[in-house]
Enzyme design. Structure first.
Site, mmCIF file in Angstrom:
data_model
loop_
_atom_site.group_PDB
_atom_site.id
_atom_site.type_symbol
_atom_site.label_atom_id
_atom_site.label_comp_id
_atom_site.label_asym_id
_atom_site.label_seq_id
_atom_site.Cartn_x
_atom_site.Cartn_y
_atom_site.Cartn_z
ATOM 1 N N GLY B 15 0.817 -1.193 0.000
ATOM 2 C CA GLY B 15 0.000 0.000 0.000
ATOM 3 C C GLY B 15 0.854 1.247 0.000
ATOM 4 O O GLY B 15 2.087 1.191 -0.067
ATOM 5 N N ARG B 17 2.926 4.184 1.365
ATOM 6 C CA ARG B 17 3.781 4.349 2.550
ATOM 7 C C ARG B 17 3.930 3.057 3.345
ATOM 8 O O ARG B 17 3.863 3.043 4.563
ATOM 9 C CB ARG B 17 3.218 5.446 3.468
ATOM 10 C CG ARG B 17 3.100 6.800 2.822
ATOM 11 C CD ARG B 17 4.462 7.406 2.652
ATOM 12 N NE ARG B 17 4.346 8.716 1.956
ATOM 13 C CZ ARG B 17 5.375 9.447 1.647
ATOM 14 N NH1 ARG B 17 6.602 9.041 1.936
ATOM 15 N NH2 ARG B 17 5.226 10.592 1.015
ATOM 16 N N GLY B 19 6.636 1.154 2.801
ATOM 17 C CA GLY B 19 8.067 0.876 2.882
ATOM 18 C C GLY B 19 8.611 0.088 1.705
ATOM 19 O O GLY B 19 9.757 -0.367 1.747
ATOM 20 N N ALA B 39 12.441 6.094 -12.931
ATOM 21 C CA ALA B 39 11.299 6.790 -12.329
ATOM 22 C C ALA B 39 10.182 6.893 -13.356
ATOM 23 O O ALA B 39 10.397 7.361 -14.471
ATOM 24 C CB ALA B 39 11.713 8.188 -11.885
ATOM 25 N N THR B 40 9.011 6.438 -12.978
ATOM 26 C CA THR B 40 7.857 6.569 -13.879
ATOM 27 C C THR B 40 7.050 7.825 -13.555
ATOM 28 O O THR B 40 6.094 8.151 -14.254
ATOM 29 C CB THR B 40 6.942 5.337 -13.756
ATOM 30 O OG1 THR B 40 6.551 5.219 -12.382
ATOM 31 C CG2 THR B 40 7.642 4.072 -14.203
ATOM 32 N N HIS B 55 12.431 11.166 -2.342
ATOM 33 C CA HIS B 55 12.968 9.859 -2.733
ATOM 34 C C HIS B 55 14.415 10.002 -3.225
ATOM 35 O O HIS B 55 15.272 9.205 -2.872
ATOM 36 C CB HIS B 55 12.118 9.229 -3.836
ATOM 37 C CG HIS B 55 10.874 8.552 -3.338
ATOM 38 N ND1 HIS B 55 10.349 7.428 -3.919
ATOM 39 C CD2 HIS B 55 10.055 8.837 -2.299
ATOM 40 C CE1 HIS B 55 9.262 7.049 -3.274
ATOM 41 N NE2 HIS B 55 9.055 7.896 -2.290
ATOM 42 N N ARG B 56 14.670 11.026 -4.054
ATOM 43 C CA ARG B 56 15.986 11.205 -4.649
ATOM 44 C C ARG B 56 17.036 11.501 -3.572
ATOM 45 O O ARG B 56 18.133 10.947 -3.582
ATOM 46 C CB ARG B 56 15.921 12.355 -5.667
ATOM 47 C CG ARG B 56 17.167 12.525 -6.493
ATOM 48 C CD ARG B 56 16.968 13.563 -7.581
ATOM 49 N NE ARG B 56 16.082 13.081 -8.631
ATOM 50 C CZ ARG B 56 16.374 13.120 -9.935
ATOM 51 N NH1 ARG B 56 17.509 13.645 -10.342
ATOM 52 N NH2 ARG B 56 15.517 12.663 -10.833
ATOM 53 N N ARG B 59 18.131 8.339 -1.764
ATOM 54 C CA ARG B 59 18.931 7.341 -2.467
ATOM 55 C C ARG B 59 20.421 7.629 -2.480
ATOM 56 O O ARG B 59 21.241 6.718 -2.381
ATOM 57 C CB ARG B 59 18.454 7.211 -3.917
ATOM 58 C CG ARG B 59 17.174 6.437 -4.071
ATOM 59 C CD ARG B 59 16.958 6.034 -5.490
ATOM 60 N NE ARG B 59 16.916 7.182 -6.398
ATOM 61 C CZ ARG B 59 15.849 7.916 -6.627
ATOM 62 N NH1 ARG B 59 14.703 7.641 -6.030
ATOM 63 N NH2 ARG B 59 15.891 8.928 -7.457
#
Lengths: 174, 174, 174
Positions: B15, B17, B19, B39-40, B55-56, B59
């Site tokens: 779902g 969030r 993880g 990345a879409t 997110h970036r 990473r």
């Protein structure tokens, strides 16, 4: 993996009417001593009043109830020594109350995690998984499910036992 | 069943969030060589821009990012030899982009399955499970969750490892 | 835990397009004798007619179909001796039909549980888990997911095998 009634911090996750409150009550009732039920619900409409009354009737006498719609960490921190078990039902309503009150959700989650780790009595946390439907069509709904997902992750990280419930059946995740 | 960091095609379902992206990144980071992040997402509003930036930042440097909102199979097919691992994040936004673009979803899913089977580098696919709420009240929502369910089935069929995530915890399904 | 094709009452739970009907059909098809498909769907629009036709085409000739949008327990009770297996697809549409018809859901669930326990042929029940999204914004949606959750719990209690499906893969819960 089997359900472990002796875990210190147990998180019961699941959907609506998945049996998570009932299993949490059963696990708490195996403990000796005074059982504390911390209700995060506020009875602001008939639907909610009915649900609270139904839950209360099911639990019976061994339980002492405390309402903590917002001040959950403080309530946990103030519990008397010798408490047999604590059930928090549920984190989803607590989150909803926090959002209504304009609180900083991450700070509140961190405060709750700290209170859980400091708590001597075993704790059972009930929370909903809400992120498995389609994307909500409004920003509030999207914010809610993001917060709920992060809160569940934070609680699962401090819990030593995590159970996913569906149709009244447990699936142990941790 | 334990998580297998050495699987060739891994599908991480869950779902919002839950993880799944984080675990996918951790599994990819165990590989040697260049890591490719496909990345879409397209950053067409602030909410999405914030999510992409978050997110970036998480990473870090080992990753080379490619945007592929629609041409996912082509992007996979064009990866250079010696790629250490590929993370596709996520199939749900890809599906959404395909539907906006009026593509034939079954043909696209078949093309992606073929690209995955031809790919030499290990691939981690992130996708949402969206079918566990009540029936959406509009036809587009219903079509979306049907397509997502079928796409997830098609990917699970070619994957050699499928993980369902909840509250940051993995449940291995295959 | 492995899937058990020899169980007497099997409940297959899952989201939309999770592969639950397909697995139920495969499990039924392993039995000898006449296979009975009890459809709770009523074809009142094109979307539903397409879905029914697709399911019927997939099943093939060994199956005898019966429509039981409401009278599910009665239909089960009237099955001839020697039936090889019965598939009920699905309890979610049955619940929807019961609510439209103004039936007492708890009484109907109890009647179905009794019919299942009296049934000699193996039964496969397909049902949706619908409680894992955010709270529906209307009272009917909330009532529906509460009823569905309780119905799934009641069925899981009488079933000797419960399988949760996601992406076409089974996760055995009981």
């Amino acid at each position: 993996m089997p359900v472990r009634p002796d875990a210190r911090i147990t998180l019961l996750l699941g959907g609506a009417r998945s049996g998570k409150s009932r299993l949490a009550e059963e696990l708490a009732a195996r403990r000796t001593g005074r059982l504390v039920y911390i209700a995060t619900a506020e009875a602001w409409d008939d639907e909610m009043r009915d649900r609270i009354a139904e839950h209360r009737a099911r639990r019976g006498d061994r339980w002492h109830s405390i309402e903590a719609p917002v001040a959950l960490a403080e309530t946990l921190n103030a519990l008397p020594a010798g408490t047999g078990a604590v059930l928090v039902d549920c984190l989803t309503l607590w989150l909803s109350n926090l959002m209504h009150a304009g609180r900083d959700i991450e700070a509140e989650a961190a405060g709750l995690a700290a209170a859980l780790q400091a708590q001597i009595a075993p704790v059972l946390l009930v929370s909903n998984e809400v992120g498995l439907g389609i994307v909500p069509d409004n920003a509030l709904g999207r914010a809610f499910r993001d917060h709920q997902g992060r809160l569940n992750q934070a609680m699962a990280a401090v819990a030593d036992h995590v159970i996913f419930m569906a149709a009244g059946l447990p699936l142990v995740m941790k």
